[in-house]
Design a protein around this motif. Sequence first.
Motif, PDB file in Angstrom:
ATOM      1  N   GLY A 205      29.800  20.936  20.433  1.00  0.00           N
ATOM      2  CA  GLY A 205      30.620  21.989  19.848  1.00  0.00           C
ATOM      3  C   GLY A 205      31.341  22.827  20.870  1.00  0.00           C
ATOM      4  O   GLY A 205      31.430  24.051  20.736  1.00  0.00           O
ATOM      5  N   MET A 206      31.848  22.196  21.924  1.00  0.00           N
ATOM      6  CA  MET A 206      32.620  22.878  22.960  1.00  0.00           C
ATOM      7  C   MET A 206      34.077  22.424  22.867  1.00  0.00           C
ATOM      8  O   MET A 206      34.462  21.421  23.479  1.00  0.00           O
ATOM      9  CB  MET A 206      32.076  22.558  24.352  1.00  0.00           C
ATOM     10  N   PRO A 207      34.898  23.104  22.114  1.00  0.00           N
ATOM     11  CA  PRO A 207      36.286  22.645  21.931  1.00  0.00           C
ATOM     12  C   PRO A 207      37.080  22.598  23.225  1.00  0.00           C
ATOM     13  O   PRO A 207      37.937  21.734  23.400  1.00  0.00           O
ATOM     14  CB  PRO A 207      36.868  23.654  20.934  1.00  0.00           C
ATOM     15  N   TRP A 208      36.804  23.516  24.154  1.00  0.00           N
ATOM     16  CA  TRP A 208      37.531  23.502  25.420  1.00  0.00           C
ATOM     17  C   TRP A 208      37.213  22.249  26.223  1.00  0.00           C
ATOM     18  O   TRP A 208      38.088  21.678  26.904  1.00  0.00           O
ATOM     19  CB  TRP A 208      37.201  24.748  26.243  1.00  0.00           C
ATOM     20  N   LEU A 209      35.962  21.776  26.163  1.00  0.00           N
ATOM     21  CA  LEU A 209      35.574  20.576  26.898  1.00  0.00           C
ATOM     22  C   LEU A 209      36.159  19.334  26.234  1.00  0.00           C
ATOM     23  O   LEU A 209      36.565  18.388  26.921  1.00  0.00           O
ATOM     24  CB  LEU A 209      34.052  20.485  26.975  1.00  0.00           C
ATOM     25  N   LEU A 210      36.205  19.336  24.922  1.00  0.00           N
ATOM     26  CA  LEU A 210      36.863  18.256  24.195  1.00  0.00           C
ATOM     27  C   LEU A 210      38.322  18.149  24.623  1.00  0.00           C
ATOM     28  O   LEU A 210      38.827  17.062  24.920  1.00  0.00           O
ATOM     29  CB  LEU A 210      36.767  18.495  22.689  1.00  0.00           C
TER      30      LEU A 210
END
Length: 361
Positions: A205-210
């Motif tokens: 749930g890490m959108p920045w890492l995605l």
Amino acid sequence: MSAIAAAWLSGGIALVASVVLPFAVRPLLVKLGIMDVPNERSSHERPVLRGLGLAVLIAMVVAGVTAVLLFVLTPFVLPGWQVLLVVVVGSFCAGLLGLAEDLRGLSVGVRSALLLAIALGAAVALLLTVQTGVNYVPAAGTASFGWPQATALPLWGAILLAVYAVLFISSYINVANFMDGLNGISGFHGVIAGLTFAAAGAALGMPWLLAAGLILAAGFAGFLPWNLTKPGAFLGDVGSYLLGGAVAITSFAALVAGVPLLATIGPMVIYFGDVAVTLVKRVRAGHRWDEPHKEHTYQRIQQLGYSHVQASGLAATATLLTSALGLGSLFTGLGGTIALFAAGLVVLVGYLALPKLLPRR
């Protein structure tokens, strides 16, 4: 716009830009006469245009800035945009350093100082960003994995992490540069590392890492057709420095944000292992470690008669395996993590032994 949609849109922008921009960048490189002339380190036999990593750099920066803006301008600011911004800026600086090396060359002292400065700046910025509460919102179901959000570090802990990051990031930029010796090898590496980070970001749930992972993977995927088809073109230092910087800075950002260590370093095991073992062997044999050579494992595989793509594919396959093992640590406890680590070492040893195991062609 949702976080997932913003991440995928940014990745799409990186892919399209990386495929299209060489049409504009290539004539400029030809005009400047930036060619890679075969030398003791080269695995090619004729001069080839280099520096096309500039197109990848522009594509990734445009996509990265777009992602940051999408994260910020949504009705509810998406978490982690500051971390993504640090990754984008740090990667950009690494690529610029490589561009300077391509255009005019830098002394070893100046280049080393700038590498350390980039690594230190990225490390401090990431530690300050994450430790002041900018983190991720775990996706539904991920809490069962038992990986908590990053917690506040004591000063001594932050200093140790910063020292680790400076050595880790600066050394990996050099490692990526050393490993950029065959057609396809850096492109494959960027794609695999990016997709690994994207998978970790999606799972936790890490959108920045995605977003960071998709941009990295797409940027180097768009370069591959230009690299693998005639007349061909090389990344140059701008591309290899960008690759090393983007992978290492993203890896460290993920670590300080709470991603398990194995998942952050999985894509880097083969590259680190190849360079470390090769340099140790050269020093023990009485050679200077910084002299041009063709003694890396991937080069020795190619010298057996395998094509660039075949040799690069074997290195990529090993990287894919260690990356998958690293991602497995997202779903297991301490015992499982130790087993996965041991399995990763087996993959590394197997890769290093390939020049002796493979038949000559």
